[in-house]
Design a protein around this motif. Sequence first.
Motif, PDB file in Angstrom:
ATOM      1  N   ARG A  61       0.984  -1.236   0.032  1.00  0.00           N
ATOM      2  CA  ARG A  61       0.054   0.045   0.064  1.00  0.00           C
ATOM      3  C   ARG A  61       0.763   1.105  -0.083  1.00  0.00           C
ATOM      4  O   ARG A  61       0.786   2.039  -0.849  1.00  0.00           O
ATOM      5  CB  ARG A  61      -0.956  -0.232   1.231  1.00  0.00           C
ATOM      6  CG  ARG A  61      -1.918   1.200   1.143  1.00  0.00           C
ATOM      7  CD  ARG A  61      -2.844   0.971   2.205  1.00  0.00           C
ATOM      8  NE  ARG A  61      -3.874  -0.142   2.096  1.00  0.00           N
ATOM      9  CZ  ARG A  61      -5.039   0.101   1.715  1.00  0.00           C
ATOM     10  NH1 ARG A  61      -5.368   1.001   1.015  1.00  0.00           N
ATOM     11  NH2 ARG A  61      -5.673  -1.146   1.425  1.00  0.00           N
ATOM     12  N   VAL A  62       1.844   1.368   0.876  1.00  0.00           N
ATOM     13  CA  VAL A  62       2.783   2.466   0.880  1.00  0.00           C
ATOM     14  C   VAL A  62       3.636   2.654  -0.372  1.00  0.00           C
ATOM     15  O   VAL A  62       3.812   3.909  -0.795  1.00  0.00           O
ATOM     16  CB  VAL A  62       3.455   2.556   2.342  1.00  0.00           C
ATOM     17  CG1 VAL A  62       2.596   2.523   3.495  1.00  0.00           C
ATOM     18  CG2 VAL A  62       4.539   1.516   2.355  1.00  0.00           C
ATOM     19  N   MET A  63       4.000   1.629  -0.812  1.00  0.00           N
ATOM     20  CA  MET A  63       4.750   1.525  -2.126  1.00  0.00           C
ATOM     21  C   MET A  63       4.022   2.212  -3.255  1.00  0.00           C
ATOM     22  O   MET A  63       4.559   2.798  -4.067  1.00  0.00           O
ATOM     23  CB  MET A  63       5.388   0.162  -2.429  1.00  0.00           C
ATOM     24  CG  MET A  63       6.397  -0.321  -1.438  1.00  0.00           C
ATOM     25  SD  MET A  63       7.992   0.718  -1.536  1.00  0.00           S
ATOM     26  CE  MET A  63       8.442   0.353  -3.466  1.00  0.00           C
ATOM     27  N   SER A  64       2.917   2.103  -3.409  1.00  0.00           N
ATOM     28  CA  SER A  64       1.794   2.407  -4.402  1.00  0.00           C
ATOM     29  C   SER A  64       1.683   3.839  -4.321  1.00  0.00           C
ATOM     30  O   SER A  64       0.904   4.360  -5.297  1.00  0.00           O
ATOM     31  CB  SER A  64       0.649   1.551  -4.590  1.00  0.00           C
ATOM     32  OG  SER A  64      -0.226   1.933  -3.214  1.00  0.00           O
ATOM     33  N   GLY A  65       2.021   4.693  -3.165  1.00  0.00           N
ATOM     34  CA  GLY A  65       1.324   6.177  -3.204  1.00  0.00           C
ATOM     35  C   GLY A  65       2.049   6.959  -2.238  1.00  0.00           C
ATOM     36  O   GLY A  65       1.633   7.989  -2.217  1.00  0.00           O
ATOM     37  N   HIS A  66       2.876   6.432  -1.185  1.00  0.00           N
ATOM     38  CA  HIS A  66       3.568   7.303  -0.209  1.00  0.00           C
ATOM     39  C   HIS A  66       5.133   7.417  -0.105  1.00  0.00           C
ATOM     40  O   HIS A  66       5.739   7.592   0.826  1.00  0.00           O
ATOM     41  CB  HIS A  66       3.015   6.778   1.171  1.00  0.00           C
ATOM     42  CG  HIS A  66       1.510   6.842   1.064  1.00  0.00           C
ATOM     43  ND1 HIS A  66       0.911   8.120   1.081  1.00  0.00           N
ATOM     44  CD2 HIS A  66       0.636   5.968   1.164  1.00  0.00           C
ATOM     45  CE1 HIS A  66      -0.517   7.898   1.262  1.00  0.00           C
ATOM     46  NE2 HIS A  66      -0.513   6.753   1.111  1.00  0.00           N
ATOM     47  N   THR A  67       5.657   7.202  -1.693  1.00  0.00           N
ATOM     48  CA  THR A  67       7.186   7.342  -1.570  1.00  0.00           C
ATOM     49  C   THR A  67       7.580   8.857  -1.532  1.00  0.00           C
ATOM     50  O   THR A  67       6.635   9.697  -2.153  1.00  0.00           O
ATOM     51  CB  THR A  67       7.879   6.497  -2.577  1.00  0.00           C
ATOM     52  OG1 THR A  67       7.471   7.176  -4.016  1.00  0.00           O
ATOM     53  CG2 THR A  67       7.176   5.135  -2.477  1.00  0.00           C
ATOM     54  N   ALA A  68       8.983   9.187  -1.456  1.00  0.00           N
ATOM     55  CA  ALA A  68       9.199  10.525  -1.689  1.00  0.00           C
ATOM     56  C   ALA A  68       9.255  10.904  -3.150  1.00  0.00           C
ATOM     57  O   ALA A  68       8.881  12.100  -3.432  1.00  0.00           O
ATOM     58  CB  ALA A  68      10.823  10.875  -1.106  1.00  0.00           C
ATOM     59  N   ARG A  69       9.343  10.035  -4.061  1.00  0.00           N
ATOM     60  CA  ARG A  69       9.105  10.223  -5.502  1.00  0.00           C
ATOM     61  C   ARG A  69       7.751  10.650  -5.602  1.00  0.00           C
ATOM     62  O   ARG A  69       7.554  11.604  -6.467  1.00  0.00           O
ATOM     63  CB  ARG A  69       9.434   9.287  -6.266  1.00  0.00           C
ATOM     64  CG  ARG A  69       9.608   9.457  -7.647  1.00  0.00           C
ATOM     65  CD  ARG A  69      10.355   8.259  -8.882  1.00  0.00           C
ATOM     66  NE  ARG A  69      10.352   8.944  -9.993  1.00  0.00           N
ATOM     67  CZ  ARG A  69      11.450   9.583 -10.548  1.00  0.00           C
ATOM     68  NH1 ARG A  69      12.383  10.098  -9.675  1.00  0.00           N
ATOM     69  NH2 ARG A  69      11.270   9.826 -11.720  1.00  0.00           N
ATOM     70  N   HIS A  70       6.541  10.108  -4.968  1.00  0.00           N
ATOM     71  CA  HIS A  70       5.344  10.249  -5.256  1.00  0.00           C
ATOM     72  C   HIS A  70       5.223  11.872  -5.083  1.00  0.00           C
ATOM     73  O   HIS A  70       4.394  12.590  -5.707  1.00  0.00           O
ATOM     74  CB  HIS A  70       4.342   9.621  -4.500  1.00  0.00           C
ATOM     75  CG  HIS A  70       4.246   7.974  -5.148  1.00  0.00           C
ATOM     76  ND1 HIS A  70       4.718   7.114  -4.530  1.00  0.00           N
ATOM     77  CD2 HIS A  70       3.442   7.767  -6.291  1.00  0.00           C
ATOM     78  CE1 HIS A  70       4.213   5.963  -5.046  1.00  0.00           C
ATOM     79  NE2 HIS A  70       3.665   6.593  -6.212  1.00  0.00           N
ATOM     80  N   ARG A  71       5.600  12.239  -3.934  1.00  0.00           N
ATOM     81  CA  ARG A  71       5.534  13.642  -3.420  1.00  0.00           C
ATOM     82  C   ARG A  71       6.253  14.532  -4.146  1.00  0.00           C
ATOM     83  O   ARG A  71       5.666  15.674  -4.478  1.00  0.00           O
ATOM     84  CB  ARG A  71       5.885  13.981  -1.892  1.00  0.00           C
ATOM     85  CG  ARG A  71       5.272  12.910  -0.826  1.00  0.00           C
ATOM     86  CD  ARG A  71       3.803  13.456  -0.681  1.00  0.00           C
ATOM     87  NE  ARG A  71       3.033  12.360   0.222  1.00  0.00           N
ATOM     88  CZ  ARG A  71       2.675  11.345  -0.074  1.00  0.00           C
ATOM     89  NH1 ARG A  71       2.357  11.057  -1.300  1.00  0.00           N
ATOM     90  NH2 ARG A  71       2.144  10.707   0.732  1.00  0.00           N
ATOM     91  N   ALA A  72       7.226  14.165  -4.571  1.00  0.00           N
ATOM     92  CA  ALA A  72       8.196  15.197  -5.691  1.00  0.00           C
ATOM     93  C   ALA A  72       7.511  15.296  -6.859  1.00  0.00           C
ATOM     94  O   ALA A  72       7.571  16.351  -7.804  1.00  0.00           O
ATOM     95  CB  ALA A  72       9.569  14.736  -5.956  1.00  0.00           C
ATOM     96  N   LEU A  73       6.744  14.228  -7.330  1.00  0.00           N
ATOM     97  CA  LEU A  73       5.883  14.380  -8.555  1.00  0.00           C
ATOM     98  C   LEU A  73       4.650  15.197  -8.451  1.00  0.00           C
ATOM     99  O   LEU A  73       4.276  16.291  -9.271  1.00  0.00           O
ATOM    100  CB  LEU A  73       5.457  13.282  -9.127  1.00  0.00           C
ATOM    101  CG  LEU A  73       6.618  12.212  -9.846  1.00  0.00           C
ATOM    102  CD1 LEU A  73       6.117  10.805  -9.897  1.00  0.00           C
ATOM    103  CD2 LEU A  73       6.883  12.966 -11.012  1.00  0.00           C
ATOM    104  N   GLN A  74       4.237  15.258  -7.242  1.00  0.00           N
ATOM    105  CA  GLN A  74       2.790  16.041  -6.808  1.00  0.00           C
ATOM    106  C   GLN A  74       3.222  17.223  -6.540  1.00  0.00           C
ATOM    107  O   GLN A  74       2.363  18.465  -6.853  1.00  0.00           O
ATOM    108  CB  GLN A  74       2.259  15.383  -5.415  1.00  0.00           C
ATOM    109  CG  GLN A  74       1.090  15.997  -4.953  1.00  0.00           C
ATOM    110  CD  GLN A  74       0.730  15.355  -3.640  1.00  0.00           C
ATOM    111  OE1 GLN A  74       1.306  14.493  -3.096  1.00  0.00           O
ATOM    112  NE2 GLN A  74      -0.384  15.549  -3.240  1.00  0.00           N
ATOM    113  N   LEU A  75       4.333  17.779  -5.759  1.00  0.00           N
ATOM    114  CA  LEU A  75       4.650  18.996  -5.472  1.00  0.00           C
ATOM    115  C   LEU A  75       4.618  20.191  -6.743  1.00  0.00           C
ATOM    116  O   LEU A  75       3.953  21.265  -6.506  1.00  0.00           O
ATOM    117  CB  LEU A  75       5.928  19.328  -4.658  1.00  0.00           C
ATOM    118  CG  LEU A  75       6.271  20.728  -4.316  1.00  0.00           C
ATOM    119  CD1 LEU A  75       5.191  21.290  -3.299  1.00  0.00           C
ATOM    120  CD2 LEU A  75       7.692  20.439  -3.567  1.00  0.00           C
ATOM    121  N   PRO A  76       5.383  20.039  -7.954  1.00  0.00           N
ATOM    122  CA  PRO A  76       5.200  21.079  -8.829  1.00  0.00           C
ATOM    123  C   PRO A  76       3.896  21.091  -9.541  1.00  0.00           C
ATOM    124  O   PRO A  76       3.339  22.238  -9.797  1.00  0.00           O
ATOM    125  CB  PRO A  76       6.209  20.234  -9.805  1.00  0.00           C
ATOM    126  CG  PRO A  76       7.008  19.408  -9.216  1.00  0.00           C
ATOM    127  CD  PRO A  76       6.189  19.051  -8.143  1.00  0.00           C
TER     128      PRO A  76
END
Length: 363
Positions: free
Chosen positions: A333-348
């Motif tokens: 579950r966390v690998m599918s949506g809560h990695t640092a890369r997910h946040r780095a894609l979301q922030l911009p």
Amino acid sequence: MSMDIVILGLSITSSWGNGHATTYRGLVRELVRLGHRVTFLERDVPWYACARDLPEPPYGRTHLYVSLDDLRRRFAPLVRAADAVIVGSYVPDGVAVGEWVQMEARGVTAFYDIDTPVTLARLRAGDHAYLSPELIPGFDLYLSFTGGPTLDRLEREYGSPCARAFYCAFDPGAYHPDPTAATRWDLGYLGTYSIDRQPRVASMLIEPARAMPERRFTVAGPLYPGEVDWPANVERTEHVPPSAHRAFYTAQRFTLNVTRDDMIAAGYSPSVRLFEAAACGVPIISDAWDGLDTIFCPGEDILVANGTDDVRTYLTGVTDHERLAIAQRARERVMSGHTARHRALQLPELLSEATLRRVRDPA
């Protein structure tokens, strides 16, 4: 499109007594990997200066400043030229820093609140140590550690033009299972002492330890007062650096998550420790709070406890097969949506949304 981003945060160089550093490290690293140019500005304070476990982060640029005057003198051109400037919670002299950023920045501005429930409780109490109500409408974007109804409240009551959930995250390179790890403890807890959390630490770890002297327990984290009565089978560690978190988690049969009162009241506030432990493949026993079921599925990939009896039941009644299956589902579950890369894609994307909103709806 790449962005020039400046972050003024509590700390990226020291994880001592805070969960901010690991969050910033993962976010900055992944932003840089995606091609963004990131500068992190950190106040040089003695309690972090003597406990820096990453004094020179190998991604982006990190600069220390010694005072507000030093910040203004050395970094005003950098702030003016940035596409986005983000001010974090708990930054020393945060109100003055926020006022300065809102005055100097030409790009989009954001407040990144890694402590949203605590922040709102402080605002209600008139405590404006790092954020004031007057500052909130001046930030184009409010990045909130807390989702759910709190986002509407930030916009409706405090005047944020754009409040969005921006949860903490973890680094899969640092947090992953270790099939060779030997089990040292039946239950462990990693967290700085907090007076409001301590009753649940007592009921969910200290009391089970006292009732189960044949089992092994551990609590790691600073600032616990000397008067805490630790049973003999509870091992205490003052500080576990991020580099040792994985080894700490994977030496446990279960790990404990305990939530601060303000975060329970707000709900929708997952701790970074939840994501880290799940990524390490360790089953989590957690207290209950609204919104937990939007992150995990209670009973399937996380175990929810209301006190001593529940914890004892899990420690004695969950088979190893069930325990490992729960942990594997949580990791997926966390690998599918809560990695640092997910946040780095979301922030911009969130910064661009706030920029468009500012252009469309100028003050």
